[in-house]
Design an enzyme around this catalytic site. Sequence first.
Site, short mmCIF file in Angstrom:
data_model
loop_
_atom_site.label_atom_id
_atom_site.label_comp_id
_atom_site.label_asym_id
_atom_site.label_seq_id
_atom_site.Cartn_x
_atom_site.Cartn_y
_atom_site.Cartn_z
CG ASN A 114 -62.82 16.28 -10.61
OD1 ASN A 114 -63.68 16.86 -11.29
ND2 ASN A 114 -62.98 16.06 -9.32
CG PHE A 118 -71.89 19.65 -13.07
CD1 PHE A 118 -71.31 18.89 -12.07
CD2 PHE A 118 -72.71 20.71 -12.69
CE1 PHE A 118 -71.54 19.17 -10.74
CE2 PHE A 118 -72.95 21.00 -11.36
CZ PHE A 118 -72.34 20.23 -10.38
CB SER A 178 -69.37 20.82 -8.38
OG SER A 178 -68.35 20.84 -9.36
CG ASN A 180 -64.32 21.28 -11.06
OD1 ASN A 180 -63.32 21.94 -10.84
ND2 ASN A 180 -64.48 20.05 -10.61
CB THR A 181 -70.40 24.46 -12.10
OG1 THR A 181 -70.36 23.20 -12.76
CG2 THR A 181 -71.51 25.29 -12.73
CE LYS A 220 -70.53 15.38 -2.74
NZ LYS A 220 -70.32 14.31 -3.72
CG ASN A 249 -68.39 18.15 -4.30
OD1 ASN A 249 -67.50 17.66 -5.00
ND2 ASN A 249 -69.61 18.36 -4.74
#
Length: 341
Positions: A114, A118, A178, A180-181, A220, A249
């Site tokens: 994915n 966010f 994460s 994806n940021t 995390k 994560n």
Amino acid sequence: MSGAAPALARAALPLLRQLNPELAHDLGLAALKCVQPLWPALPIPATLAVRSFGLQFSHPLGLAAGFDKNGDYLDALGALGFSHIELGTVTPRPQPGNPKPRMFRVPGSDALINRMGFNNKGVDHLVSRLARAQYRGIRGISIGKNFDTHIENAPDDYVACLRKVYPHADYVAVNVSSPNTERLRELQARDGLQRLLGTLLEERVSLQQRFTRRVPLLVKVAPDLSPEQLSALAREVRSVHLDGVIATNTSTDLSALEPPPAAAQRGGLSGAPLHPASIRIISQLRAELGAEFPIIGVGGITSAEHARASLRAGANLLQIYTGFAYRGAALIEEILKALQS
Ligand SMILES: Cc1cc2nc3c(=O)[nH]c(=O)nc-3n(C[C@H](O)[C@H](O)[C@H](O)COP(=O)(O)O)c2cc1C
């Protein structure tokens, strides 16, 4: 588990798997909300209870962050028997996330890739949901930064979220992992982490006075940290007396996948192929943080055997996301049964 609602859910899962995964996720949650009143309670023996970072969990298994980013389904998910649910990740302002499609199934394995980025309705929405929810389990809230907040100003976003969620949270997870940021993971490195955690812990001192309640703060981490990077993180976490670590994560390392995914399917890997990396991180953290330090093990738990292995590696508590997306409530029941034997 017997009953009409679980039977309906079991029948619906293969149908949902035919759909685009993000649509399946949204439909599955909407359907769960409808059958929630009919869902039978899972019997939980008292022997499974766990006390960690000052909180009492009815058993070790919770739902990982990202499944219910906005708290819209807390009661429905809670009815399935999770001991804790980590909501979010939320950011100060609502944001749409990355363009769709942004969630992909990996054929032939219980895995997802994915790059959601966010997507969430913002912290105010989440807080309004929490105020109304009935769920009696532990409520974790994962906080992050907006995509357009410069990395130098990231602590401002985390503090803004912490202030708003504090009265509603049983614990707060600081998501710096994460993939994806853009540049978010830089916050795991020593200088960024020191500054971020320092700011948050200072803020907690005043929040604790104001609300006369100490809300545990956990961080995390990513499964892609080198052993040296993880050691540095563990030292920092210990030196500031953080309450716990959540590991891990999703991973940007897609090399475990055979055949490799299409170039368009880039993002973070979760599910069964992530389990070995998650175990490696949990084991190193346990060795370096000492026997008492709270660790929530997450990553690749798609069977009872995986759950046992994550506990053996040193996790005190467990969370699932992808295994639950594929297998539904049957996985919760399977894991809890195995933990009783
Ligand atoms: C679609 C999707 C969205 C996610 N969103 C978040 C998130 O917002 N915050 C977060 O900390 N983790 C997020 N995660 C990571 C999960 O919480 C979990 O750490 C990871 O998927 C590994 O566990 P699993 O193998 O059981 O899925 C997300 C994972 C997926 C698959």
